[in-house]
Scaffold this motif. Structure first.
Motif, PDB file in Angstrom:
ATOM      1  N   ALA A 126      10.048  40.110  46.319  1.00  0.00           N
ATOM      2  CA  ALA A 126       9.609  39.106  47.309  1.00  0.00           C
ATOM      3  C   ALA A 126       8.791  38.192  46.753  1.00  0.00           C
ATOM      4  N   VAL A 127       7.810  38.608  45.770  1.00  0.00           N
ATOM      5  CA  VAL A 127       6.972  37.827  44.950  1.00  0.00           C
ATOM      6  C   VAL A 127       7.714  36.895  44.264  1.00  0.00           C
ATOM      7  N   TRP A 128       8.944  37.455  43.586  1.00  0.00           N
ATOM      8  CA  TRP A 128       9.679  36.638  42.676  1.00  0.00           C
ATOM      9  C   TRP A 128      10.437  35.675  43.551  1.00  0.00           C
ATOM     10  N   ARG A 129      10.701  35.624  44.850  1.00  0.00           N
ATOM     11  CA  ARG A 129      11.244  34.474  45.365  1.00  0.00           C
ATOM     12  C   ARG A 129      10.181  33.472  45.713  1.00  0.00           C
ATOM     13  N   ARG A 130       9.186  33.803  45.755  1.00  0.00           N
ATOM     14  CA  ARG A 130       8.116  32.696  45.919  1.00  0.00           C
ATOM     15  C   ARG A 130       7.588  32.057  44.829  1.00  0.00           C
ATOM     16  N   GLN A 131       7.390  33.180  43.708  1.00  0.00           N
ATOM     17  CA  GLN A 131       6.883  32.696  42.158  1.00  0.00           C
ATOM     18  C   GLN A 131       7.788  33.395  41.068  1.00  0.00           C
ATOM     19  N   PRO A 132       8.959  32.564  40.997  1.00  0.00           N
ATOM     20  CA  PRO A 132       9.770  33.309  39.673  1.00  0.00           C
ATOM     21  C   PRO A 132       9.330  32.924  38.427  1.00  0.00           C
ATOM     22  N   MET A 133       8.397  33.539  38.023  1.00  0.00           N
ATOM     23  CA  MET A 133       7.620  33.391  36.743  1.00  0.00           C
ATOM     24  C   MET A 133       7.714  34.608  35.754  1.00  0.00           C
ATOM     25  N   THR A 134       7.342  34.466  34.672  1.00  0.00           N
ATOM     26  CA  THR A 134       7.469  35.492  33.646  1.00  0.00           C
ATOM     27  C   THR A 134       6.503  36.684  34.209  1.00  0.00           C
ATOM     28  N   ALA A 135       5.315  36.256  34.574  1.00  0.00           N
ATOM     29  CA  ALA A 135       4.268  36.907  35.069  1.00  0.00           C
ATOM     30  C   ALA A 135       4.893  38.222  36.018  1.00  0.00           C
ATOM     31  N   THR A 136       5.453  37.486  36.914  1.00  0.00           N
ATOM     32  CA  THR A 136       6.070  38.420  37.959  1.00  0.00           C
ATOM     33  C   THR A 136       7.148  39.374  37.470  1.00  0.00           C
ATOM     34  N   ALA A 137       7.820  38.729  36.360  1.00  0.00           N
ATOM     35  CA  ALA A 137       8.922  39.622  35.862  1.00  0.00           C
ATOM     36  C   ALA A 137       8.378  40.936  35.124  1.00  0.00           C
ATOM     37  N   VAL A 138       7.334  40.647  34.338  1.00  0.00           N
ATOM     38  CA  VAL A 138       6.522  41.689  33.237  1.00  0.00           C
ATOM     39  C   VAL A 138       6.176  42.749  34.564  1.00  0.00           C
ATOM     40  N   GLN A 139       5.356  42.397  35.590  1.00  0.00           N
ATOM     41  CA  GLN A 139       4.810  43.308  36.590  1.00  0.00           C
ATOM     42  C   GLN A 139       5.845  44.126  37.214  1.00  0.00           C
ATOM     43  N   ALA A 140       6.956  43.391  37.393  1.00  0.00           N
ATOM     44  CA  ALA A 140       8.411  43.958  38.056  1.00  0.00           C
ATOM     45  C   ALA A 140       8.747  45.154  37.313  1.00  0.00           C
ATOM     46  N   LEU A 141       8.934  44.983  35.941  1.00  0.00           N
ATOM     47  CA  LEU A 141       9.223  45.823  35.064  1.00  0.00           C
ATOM     48  C   LEU A 141       8.339  46.822  34.863  1.00  0.00           C
ATOM     49  N   GLY A 142       6.856  46.842  35.092  1.00  0.00           N
ATOM     50  CA  GLY A 142       6.189  47.820  35.114  1.00  0.00           C
ATOM     51  C   GLY A 142       6.276  48.975  36.550  1.00  0.00           C
TER      52      GLY A 142
END
Length: 395
Positions: A130-146
């Motif tokens: 859901a965060v990615w839909r709002r903020q498709p950023m590298t930081a979001t992807a890194v946290q999602a991988l975690g």
């Protein structure tokens, strides 16, 4: 200085404050169990050290890591994401994780609590979607991988994999969550596309290495160690802490904690790289506590005064006394790693372990006291303003 909106009356401000307090209560119902789980998890650590503890239950020894990683930190991390999303479904993640941690401490089958935690981690991954839909950023992807790595940890734990074998999974879950948050702040200094691509590649490598460590630890753990060292170097290079450490008050406190945490991340990475795959012994103890206490908990202390106000709608003003538990944590960890693990002193190992417990409980108590004092001060100011307005009204 009056910080109210133009035209706002003391009565209106008081009503707004009351609404904020009411909105914080449901979140407090989640935070309080998470705090209690932290205490039980620390108690389990004392049991592992052979130190007298309030709860001397043999089964606690096997629950030390899951309680702290999922029940305490996982609950708070997912609660922060839920608050940011402002979506009712997102609160299922912290509720499920806290409930699962409590369940494994009861007479229920352990798998019941593990299943709840697994569901909670799955919802946590959904939070980042859901965060990615709002903020498709590298930081979001890194946290999602975690979060994905943490979900794998929850699932394999339910499949009866012992916690010592899951340390890389636990560590990567928390390390990438923190690294992603720091990347968000690093964007202020515009590190550039190449720097963001690098940290994302490191995140992917760490997540893969952590999963592979379940089947090929002799190769995956040293690889993860090298990646941790590279990530520590990246964080030191691009984090604004290198600048804010020269400032004063809270920004400097946060920067000091961050730089200390990055130092411990180097210790953990070097231990994994040079010591290889371990599930017990001095190297295992040193690297495990370097990453979880030295890096993760130190950075939790750094961000507590920023995150908790947003989550609980309370004010936690900075005070120099915050340095005391941070210093105790660093000193106790040094005693544990150097005198305990490297020199083989059981007494030092126990002293270091007890010191870390004192530091964590002491920091929590410090934050609570500062928040209560700030609340009383704010109420006294509002009452003074109301009294002044009553006196100014025409009779």
């Amino acid at each position: 200085m009056d910080t109210r909106a133009p035209g706002a009356s003391p009565a209106g401000a008081a009503r707004g404050a009351a609404r904020r307090r009411r909105g914080a209560w449901p979140r407090l119902v989640i935070v309080v169990p998470a705090g209690a789980i932290m205490l039980v998890g620390l108690d389990a650590g004392l049991v592992l050290l052979g130190v007298p503890a309030p709860l001397m239950l043999s089964r606690l020894a096997d629950l030390h890591a899951p309680l702290l990683v999922f029940g305490f930190l996982g609950t708070l991390i997912s609660l922060e994401r839920a608050v940011a999303l402002r979506a009712a479904w997102a609160f299922a993640a912290p509720v499920l994780m806290a409930a699962g941690a409590i369940a494994i401490l009861t007479a229920l089958p352990v798998i019941a609590g593990q299943a709840l935690i697994g569901l909670g981690m799955t919802v946590h991954v959904g939070q980042y979607r859901a965060v990615w839909r709002r903020q498709p950023m590298t930081a979001t992807a890194v946290q999602a991988l975690g979060a994905v790595t943490g979900t794998v940890a929850a699932l394999v734990w339910a499949a009866s994999v012992p916690p010592p074998r899951m340390v890389p999974l636990f560590a990567v879950f928390l390390v990438l969550t923190i690294a992603g948050e720091r990347l968000e702040l690093a964007r202020v200094a515009a590190p550039g596309r190449a720097a963001e691509t690098t940290v994302f590649a490191l995140a992917v490598g760490l997540s893969v290495a952590a999963v592979v460590s379940l089947v090929a630890p002799t190769v995956a753990v040293p690889a993860a160690g090298a990646l941790l060292l590279a990530l520590a170097a990246w964080l030191y290079r691009y984090d604004i802490a290198r600048v804010t450490v020269r400032t004063r008050a809270q920004p400097r406190f946060i920067a000091v904690c961050l730089l200390a945490g990055y130092g411990w991340l180097v210790v953990a990475g070097a231990g994994w790289l040079l010591g290889g795959a371990r599930t017990d012994g001095p190297v295992y103890d040193a690297t495990t506590h370097a990453v979880f206490l030295g890096f993760v908990i130190t950075l939790v202390m750094a961000h507590a005064a920023l995150i908790l106000p947003a989550v609980l709608r309370v004010r936690i003003p900075y005070h120099p006394v915050m340095y005391v538990p941070v210093a105790v944590l660093q000193a106790s960890l040094l005693v544990r790693v150097v005198a305990g693990d490297a020199w083989g002193s059981v007494t030092a190992l126990r002293v270091g372990g007890v010191g870390a417990v004192v530091a964590m409980v002491g920091f929590a108590a410090t934050v609570i006291v500062l928040s209560v004092r700030a609340g009383r001060h704010a109420r006294a100011e509002r009452e003074t303003e109301r009294q002044a307005e009553r006196e100014e009204q025409p009779r």
